[in-house]
Design a protein around this motif. Structure first.
Motif, PDB file in Angstrom:
ATOM      1  N   UNK A  37      11.441  20.699  59.224  1.00  0.00           N
ATOM      2  CA  UNK A  37      10.102  21.028  58.734  1.00  0.00           C
ATOM      3  C   UNK A  37       9.461  22.154  59.532  1.00  0.00           C
ATOM      4  N   UNK A  38       9.634  22.133  60.852  1.00  0.00           N
ATOM      5  CA  UNK A  38       9.028  23.166  61.691  1.00  0.00           C
ATOM      6  C   UNK A  38       9.965  24.340  61.957  1.00  0.00           C
ATOM      7  N   UNK A  39      11.145  24.306  61.358  1.00  0.00           N
ATOM      8  CA  UNK A  39      12.090  25.421  61.381  1.00  0.00           C
ATOM      9  C   UNK A  39      12.390  25.888  62.806  1.00  0.00           C
ATOM     10  N   UNK A  70      27.361  27.389  62.773  1.00  0.00           N
ATOM     11  CA  UNK A  70      27.786  25.997  62.833  1.00  0.00           C
ATOM     12  C   UNK A  70      26.670  25.067  62.375  1.00  0.00           C
ATOM     13  N   UNK A  71      25.465  25.283  62.884  1.00  0.00           N
ATOM     14  CA  UNK A  71      24.343  24.409  62.548  1.00  0.00           C
ATOM     15  C   UNK A  71      23.920  24.565  61.094  1.00  0.00           C
ATOM     16  N   UNK A  72      24.169  25.726  60.510  1.00  0.00           N
ATOM     17  CA  UNK A  72      23.851  25.925  59.098  1.00  0.00           C
ATOM     18  C   UNK A  72      24.691  25.019  58.199  1.00  0.00           C
ATOM     19  N   UNK A  85      19.159  25.587  54.537  1.00  0.00           N
ATOM     20  CA  UNK A  85      18.843  26.992  54.788  1.00  0.00           C
ATOM     21  C   UNK A  85      17.378  27.215  55.117  1.00  0.00           C
ATOM     22  N   UNK A  86      16.489  26.359  54.582  1.00  0.00           N
ATOM     23  CA  UNK A  86      15.070  26.520  54.830  1.00  0.00           C
ATOM     24  C   UNK A  86      14.725  26.383  56.306  1.00  0.00           C
ATOM     25  N   UNK A  99       8.746  32.085  56.417  1.00  0.00           N
ATOM     26  CA  UNK A  99       7.810  31.557  55.414  1.00  0.00           C
ATOM     27  C   UNK A  99       7.216  32.711  54.632  1.00  0.00           C
ATOM     28  N   UNK A 100       6.896  32.427  53.354  1.00  0.00           N
ATOM     29  CA  UNK A 100       6.291  33.454  52.507  1.00  0.00           C
ATOM     30  C   UNK A 100       4.886  33.779  52.993  1.00  0.00           C
TER      31      UNK A 100
END
Length: 254
Positions: free
Chosen positions: A225-227, A240-242, A247-248, A253-254
């Motif tokens: 959530x907090x990317x 690796x973590x992807x 992907x988000x 953020x837009x």
């Protein structure tokens, strides 16, 4: 009193005192009474309207003051938790396992020494990435459970008491920002970004590995959530973590 007033009107305007005229004049005063009653009712409504608006303004001022106080308290708590997080980070310790040879990296001169703070995260991340890549060298993919098992073997089971206070504080900060009912979404993003800016890439990578373990609870959800891994470089295991985070979690953020 009403008849005295009527008599005064008759005498003043020199009106003959006749019953017919008295009836007409009474009707006139009845109409005036109705008019005055209507005007009085309108005045009451007008007064009530302004009182309601005044009360609304007062309530808004009270709400604004309460919100300001809440935000001040939240900010004080947030920065105090950040301070405690830095202290907890300084207390984290780590030493390479005996089986870790460094891989393609040149080993540090004090390779066998136990280190603290940022260096502890750095070395833990180096070793963890090495074992994950070693696993991947013999398989096309690696599951989230396998990554979690590697993390548990080389970090959690060896230094859980050292890392646990740090992770609990980080989890607490993220959860407080997420669950605050008075913070606007933009404000939550601001505090989330501020927290992320305090973490090194080694910390972020280890947090993401930790989030894959079942004992981390909802930590993975907060990471997404907090990317937190948004700016994680490739050399710290971004690809690796992807495989195990949406992907988000890495997107702007837009």
């Amino acid at each position: 009193m009403g008849w005295l007033f009527q008599e005064f009107i008759f005498q003043w305007f020199d009106i003959p005192w006749k019953s017919e005229l008295l009836g007409q004049l009474g009707d006139t005063f009845g109409a005036l009474n109705a008019l005055f009653s209507a005007l009085a009712f309108v005045a009451v409504l007008y007064t009530l309207k302004h009182q309601r608006e005044d009360l609304a303004r007062q309530q808004l001022q009270i709400d604004d003051a309460a919100l300001d106080q809440h935000l001040q308290r939240f900010e004080r708590t947030f920065y105090e938790l950040l301070r405690l997080l830095r202290e907890a980070r300084d207390e984290v310790e780590y030493r390479y396992s005996k089986n870790y040879a460094g891989g393609s990296r040149q080993r540090e001169s004090d390779y066998e020494r136990r280190v603290n703070g940022a260096q502890a995260f750095k070395r833990a991340q180096f070793e963890l990435k090495y074992w994950v890549e070693t696993k991947l060298a013999h398989a096309e993919t690696i599951s989230a459970q396998e990554v979690a098992e590697i993390y548990t073997k080389f970090v959690h089971s060896r230094y859980e008491s050292s890392f646990a206070p740090y992770y609990r504080l980080l989890y607490t900060i993220l959860l407080r920002v997420k669950s605050d009912q008075k913070l606007k979404p933009a404000e939550k993003r601001f505090y989330g970004n501020l927290l992320r800016s305090q973490l090194t890439s080694h910390e972020v990578a280890l947090c993401c590995y930790n989030g894959l373990a079942s004992y981390s609870g909802s930590f993975k959800t907060l990471i997404e959530e907090f990317r937190l891994p948004k700016y994680l470089p490739e050399e710290f295991g971004r690809s690796l973590l992807k495989m195990h985070y949406p992907g988000s979690a890495f997107a702007g953020r837009d």
